[in-house]
Motif scaffolding. Structure first.
Motif, mmCIF file in Angstrom:
data_model
loop_
_atom_site.group_PDB
_atom_site.id
_atom_site.type_symbol
_atom_site.label_atom_id
_atom_site.label_comp_id
_atom_site.label_asym_id
_atom_site.label_seq_id
_atom_site.Cartn_x
_atom_site.Cartn_y
_atom_site.Cartn_z
ATOM 1 N N GLU A 69 0.710 -1.186 -0.029
ATOM 2 C CA GLU A 69 0.142 -0.064 0.033
ATOM 3 C C GLU A 69 1.020 1.306 -0.127
ATOM 4 O O GLU A 69 1.731 1.280 0.943
ATOM 5 N N LEU A 70 0.892 1.967 -1.014
ATOM 6 C CA LEU A 70 1.740 3.219 -0.951
ATOM 7 C C LEU A 70 1.127 4.376 -0.066
ATOM 8 O O LEU A 70 -0.207 4.636 -0.262
ATOM 9 N N LEU A 71 1.868 4.700 0.608
ATOM 10 C CA LEU A 71 1.414 5.505 1.936
ATOM 11 C C LEU A 71 2.010 7.283 1.520
ATOM 12 O O LEU A 71 0.899 8.253 1.647
ATOM 13 N N ALA A 72 2.904 7.407 0.889
ATOM 14 C CA ALA A 72 3.332 8.702 0.427
ATOM 15 C C ALA A 72 4.435 8.852 -0.518
ATOM 16 O O ALA A 72 5.076 7.764 -0.428
ATOM 17 N N GLY A 73 4.402 9.567 -1.507
ATOM 18 C CA GLY A 73 5.624 9.586 -2.766
ATOM 19 C C GLY A 73 5.396 9.182 -3.894
ATOM 20 O O GLY A 73 4.225 8.785 -4.064
ATOM 21 N N PRO A 74 6.282 8.768 -4.597
ATOM 22 C CA PRO A 74 7.808 9.297 -4.479
ATOM 23 C C PRO A 74 7.822 10.955 -4.139
ATOM 24 O O PRO A 74 7.089 11.793 -4.756
ATOM 25 N N LEU A 75 8.808 11.475 -3.284
ATOM 26 C CA LEU A 75 8.779 12.687 -3.040
ATOM 27 C C LEU A 75 10.110 13.090 -2.722
ATOM 28 O O LEU A 75 11.170 12.269 -2.531
ATOM 29 N N ARG A 76 10.618 14.524 -2.658
ATOM 30 C CA ARG A 76 11.983 14.694 -2.313
ATOM 31 C C ARG A 76 11.786 15.270 -0.811
ATOM 32 O O ARG A 76 11.136 16.005 -0.380
ATOM 33 N N THR A 77 12.717 14.600 -0.072
ATOM 34 C CA THR A 77 12.794 14.660 1.390
ATOM 35 C C THR A 77 13.635 15.973 1.678
ATOM 36 O O THR A 77 14.676 16.657 0.861
ATOM 37 N N ASP A 78 13.371 16.691 2.851
ATOM 38 C CA ASP A 78 14.626 17.704 3.114
ATOM 39 C C ASP A 78 15.836 17.472 3.432
ATOM 40 O O ASP A 78 16.783 18.118 3.372
ATOM 41 N N TRP A 79 16.149 16.086 3.456
ATOM 42 C CA TRP A 79 17.463 15.629 3.898
ATOM 43 C C TRP A 79 18.377 15.197 2.449
ATOM 44 O O TRP A 79 19.305 14.549 2.459
ATOM 45 N N GLY A 80 17.778 15.599 1.222
ATOM 46 C CA GLY A 80 18.192 15.236 0.012
ATOM 47 C C GLY A 80 18.144 13.762 -0.423
ATOM 48 O O GLY A 80 19.045 13.491 -1.465
ATOM 49 N N GLU A 95 15.325 11.210 -2.601
ATOM 50 C CA GLU A 95 14.093 10.766 -3.157
ATOM 51 C C GLU A 95 13.521 9.611 -2.456
ATOM 52 O O GLU A 95 14.235 8.527 -2.419
ATOM 53 N N ALA A 96 12.048 9.687 -1.902
ATOM 54 C CA ALA A 96 11.503 8.388 -1.009
ATOM 55 C C ALA A 96 10.154 8.375 -1.288
ATOM 56 O O ALA A 96 9.588 8.943 -1.797
ATOM 57 N N ALA A 97 9.714 7.071 -1.268
ATOM 58 C CA ALA A 97 8.465 6.745 -1.130
ATOM 59 C C ALA A 97 8.121 5.856 0.038
ATOM 60 O O ALA A 97 9.031 4.985 0.401
ATOM 61 N N TYR A 98 7.072 5.854 0.734
ATOM 62 C CA TYR A 98 6.768 5.101 1.845
ATOM 63 C C TYR A 98 5.515 4.201 1.585
ATOM 64 O O TYR A 98 4.699 4.543 1.040
ATOM 65 N N LEU A 99 5.993 2.827 1.720
ATOM 66 C CA LEU A 99 4.867 1.923 1.714
ATOM 67 C C LEU A 99 4.476 0.945 2.818
ATOM 68 O O LEU A 99 5.408 0.847 3.806
ATOM 69 N N ARG A 100 3.334 0.523 2.715
ATOM 70 C CA ARG A 100 3.013 -0.504 4.049
ATOM 71 C C ARG A 100 2.734 -1.899 3.434
ATOM 72 O O ARG A 100 2.440 -1.988 2.494
ATOM 73 N N GLY A 101 3.607 -2.794 3.952
ATOM 74 C CA GLY A 101 3.668 -4.116 3.360
ATOM 75 C C GLY A 101 3.250 -5.203 4.417
ATOM 76 O O GLY A 101 2.250 -4.779 5.345
ATOM 77 N N PRO A 102 3.590 -6.270 4.211
ATOM 78 C CA PRO A 102 2.803 -7.350 5.308
ATOM 79 C C PRO A 102 3.317 -7.142 6.590
ATOM 80 O O PRO A 102 4.349 -6.654 6.888
ATOM 81 N N GLY A 103 2.290 -7.433 7.599
ATOM 82 C CA GLY A 103 2.531 -7.285 8.997
ATOM 83 C C GLY A 103 2.678 -5.830 9.416
ATOM 84 O O GLY A 103 3.145 -5.484 10.438
#
Length: 54
Positions: free
Chosen positions: A23-34, A36-44
């Protein structure tokens, strides 16, 4: 818990993870610390941060 996984291509990795059931939670996005990231929820309810240095 958040697992940080560095990948070469965040968008491709996100597509593969979502196709596999994550499940995609956020992103892809550019973080403040330089990154590129995306946050996902996986099993468990594991949260995975797919990222690369930008």
């Amino acid at each position: 818990m958040i697992l940080h996984q560095y990948v070469d291509d965040v968008e491709t990795a996100v597509s593969r993870a979502v196709d596999a059931g994550a499940e995609l939670l956020a992103g892809p996005l550019r973080t403040d610390w330089g990154t590129e990231a995306a946050y996902l929820r996986g099993p468990g309810q594991l949260i995975v941060d797919l990222c690369r240095d930008a």
